[in-house]
Design an enzyme around this catalytic site. Structure first.
Site, PDB file in Angstrom:
ATOM      1  N   THR A  22      -3.074  -2.657   5.202  1.00 15.84           N
ATOM      2  CA  THR A  22      -2.767  -3.741   5.739  1.00 15.84           C
ATOM      3  C   THR A  22      -1.924  -3.678   6.903  1.00 15.84           C
ATOM      4  OG1 THR A  22      -2.693  -4.942   3.514  1.00 15.84           O
ATOM      5  CG2 THR A  22      -1.030  -6.018   5.073  1.00 15.84           C
TER       6      THR A  22
ATOM      7  N   GLY B  41       0.620  -7.345  -3.512  1.00 12.81           N
ATOM      8  CA  GLY B  41       0.987  -8.813  -3.271  1.00 12.81           C
ATOM      9  C   GLY B  41       1.538  -9.500  -4.136  1.00 12.81           C
TER      10      GLY B  41
HETATM   11  N1  ASP Z   1      -0.135  -6.852   0.421  1.00  7.73           N
HETATM   12  C1  ASP Z   1      -1.463  -6.991   0.648  1.00  7.73           C
HETATM   13  C2  ASP Z   1      -2.006  -7.920  -0.491  1.00  7.73           C
HETATM   14  O1  ASP Z   1      -1.639  -7.839  -1.516  1.00  7.73           O
HETATM   15  C3  ASP Z   1      -2.121  -5.692   0.393  1.00  7.73           C
HETATM   16  C4  ASP Z   1      -1.510  -4.693   0.882  1.00  7.73           C
HETATM   17  O2  ASP Z   1      -0.378  -4.714   1.796  1.00  7.73           O
HETATM   18  O3  ASP Z   1      -1.877  -3.392   0.805  1.00  7.73           O
HETATM   19  O4  ASP Z   1      -3.104  -8.631  -0.263  1.00  7.73           O
END
Ligand code: ASP
Length: 336
Positions: free
Chosen positions: A201, A255
Site C-alpha cells: 500500500t 485495515g
Molecule cells: N491497509 C490496507 C487495507 O487494509 C492494506 C495495507 O496497508 O497493506 O486495505
C-alpha cells in the site's frame, strides 16, 4: 525621487511576500513482517530506487511552488504506476481475481477530503480521490458510480486488466491454496515472493512552502480479500488524516484494525488534546493501542514544523522522507 519611490515600493513588496517555509515529504510503500534474509541486495536496491524516485517527484513539486496536495498526488501517482507496490498497477487481487482499488486524500488547511473505494477502471485512484474532494459535494464515492464520475471529470480510464500482473495472480493462487487472507494469514512459508505479497500500500504526507499539510493513501487492499471488501485506506480518520494544527498521517497494515481504532485521527487527537509530539503520538497508537489489539502495520506522519515520524510494529516498512535540502532518505527494515 523616482528612484527612492521605486526602492520603497520594492522593500514593501518583498515584505508583503509570504515567507517560504522549508518543505518536507514522507512516503510509505507498505508495512509487513519482512526480513533482510528474504531479500537480496539487488532486490533491496530496486525498492530503494523506486522510493527515491517517488520522493524526488514530490520534492520537485514542492520546491517549484506546488501545494502539499499537488505533491501528495504526484508522488502517489508514481507509486501507483509502479507494479512493485500494491496500488494501481500490480495491486493485489480479490478472491475473484479482480483489482478493486481504494484511495483517499485530505487537505490539512481546509479540512476537505475525498476518497474512492472499490474502483477497477481509474488508472490513478488518487486522482479520483482528489476529484471527489474538489469537484463534488461528497467525501467518498465507490464502485461504478465513482468510475462514472471519474470518466465525466476526464480522468485517465483503463480496462480492469491494466492492473493485473502475473506476480499478483501468483500471490492470489498461493493465498487461495492456503486459504489465507492478507496480513496475519499465519502462513509459515517466507520465500521472497510470498513474504512480500501482502505489502505495498502506498502513502504520502507533505508540508509545502506555504505551511500547509496534506495526506494521501492508495491501495489494492488485502490479497485474496472478499469481493466488495473495503479497508482503511479510503476511510478518512482511519487510513488518512490531515490537519494543519496537528499533523498529516497515512497508514498501512491490516485495515480492519485501523478502521476500528480510527488510527489516523487518533494520532491527530493525541497531539491536539494531549499535546503529544508527532513521534510520541504515533508510538502511542501504533506500538501500544494497535499492537495490544493485534493490529499489525505502520504509519507515516508529519507535523507543520516538518517533524517526521515513521512508526511500525512489523519488522519492516518501505519508507522514506525528503526535507528542504532535497536529500532522499529511505529504509525498509527496522535497522535502516
Ligand atoms: N491497509 C490496507 C487495507 O487494509 C492494506 C495495507 O496497508 O497493506 O486495505
Amino acid at each position: 525621487m523616482k528612484r527612492l519611490c521605486l526602492l520603497i515600493f520594492i522593500l514593501f513588496s518583498v515584505r508583503a511576500l509570504p515567507a517560504q517555509q522549508p518543505v518536507a515529504l514522507v512516503i510509505h510503500g507498505g508495512a509487513g513482517n519482512m526480513s533482510r534474509e528474504h531479500m537480496t541486495p539487488a532486490q533491496e536496491e530496486i525498492y530503494q530506487t523506486a522510493l527515491e524516485e517517488a520522493l524526488l517527484t514530490g520534492y520537485k513539486v514542492l520546491k517549484s511552488g506546488g501545494t502539499s496536495l499537488d505533491a501528495v498526488e504526484a508522488t502517489i501517482m508514481v507509486l501507483e504506476n509502479n507494479p512493485l507496490f500494491n496500488a494501481g498497477k500490480g495491486a493485489v487481487l480479490t478472491n475473484e481475481g479482480r483489482a478493486e482499488l481504494d484511495a483517499s486524500i485530505m487537505d490539512g488547511k481546509t479540512g476537505k477530503a475525498g476518497a474512492m473505494a472499490g474502483v477497477s477502471a481509474i488508472k490513478n485512484p488518487i486522482q479520483g480521490a482528489r476529484a471527489v474532494m474538489e469537484k463534488s459535494n461528497h467525501v467518498l464515492m465507490a464502485g461504478k458510480g465513482a468510475e462514472k464520475f471519474a470518466r465525466k471529470e476526464g480522468l485517465s480510464m483503463v480496462h480492469p486488466s491494466y492492473f493485473f500482473t502475473e506476480g499478483a495472480y501468483q500471490n492470489l493462487e498461493r493465498a487461495r491454496k492456503n486459504n489465507s487472507y492478507g496480513v496475519n494469514s499465519g502462513r509459515s512459508d517466507r520465500s521472497w515472493e510470498t513474504a512480500f505479497d501482502k505489502f505495498g500500500t502506498v502513502g504520502c504526507v507533505a508540508l509545502d512552502q506555504y505551511g500547509n499539510l496534506a495526506a494521501g493513501t492508495s491501495t489494492g487492499g488485502m490479497n485474496n480479500k472478499l469481493y466488495g471488501r473495503i479497508g482503511d485506506s479510503p476511510i478518512i480518520g482511519a487510513g488518512t488524516y490531515a490537519d494543519n494544527a496537528t499533523c498529516a498521517v497515512s497508514c498501512t497494515g491490516h485495515g480492519e484494525f485501523f478502521i476500528r481504532e480510527v488510527v489516523a485521527y487518533d494520532i491527530s487527537a493525541l497531539m491536539k488534546y494531549r499535546q503529544l509530539s508527532v513521534n510520541d503520538a504515533t508510538r502511542e497508537v501504533v506500538m501500544n493501542k494497535l499492537a495490544e489489539k493485534g493490529g499489525s502495520g505502520g504509519v507515516i506522519a508529519l507535523d507543520a514544523k516538518g517533524n517526521v515520524a515513521m512508526t511500525f510494529n512489523t519488522t519492516g516498512m518501505f519508507r522514506g522522507y525528503v526535507k528542504d535540502d532535497g536529500k532522499p532518505v529511505t529504509g525498509i527494515f527496522k535497522d535502516n
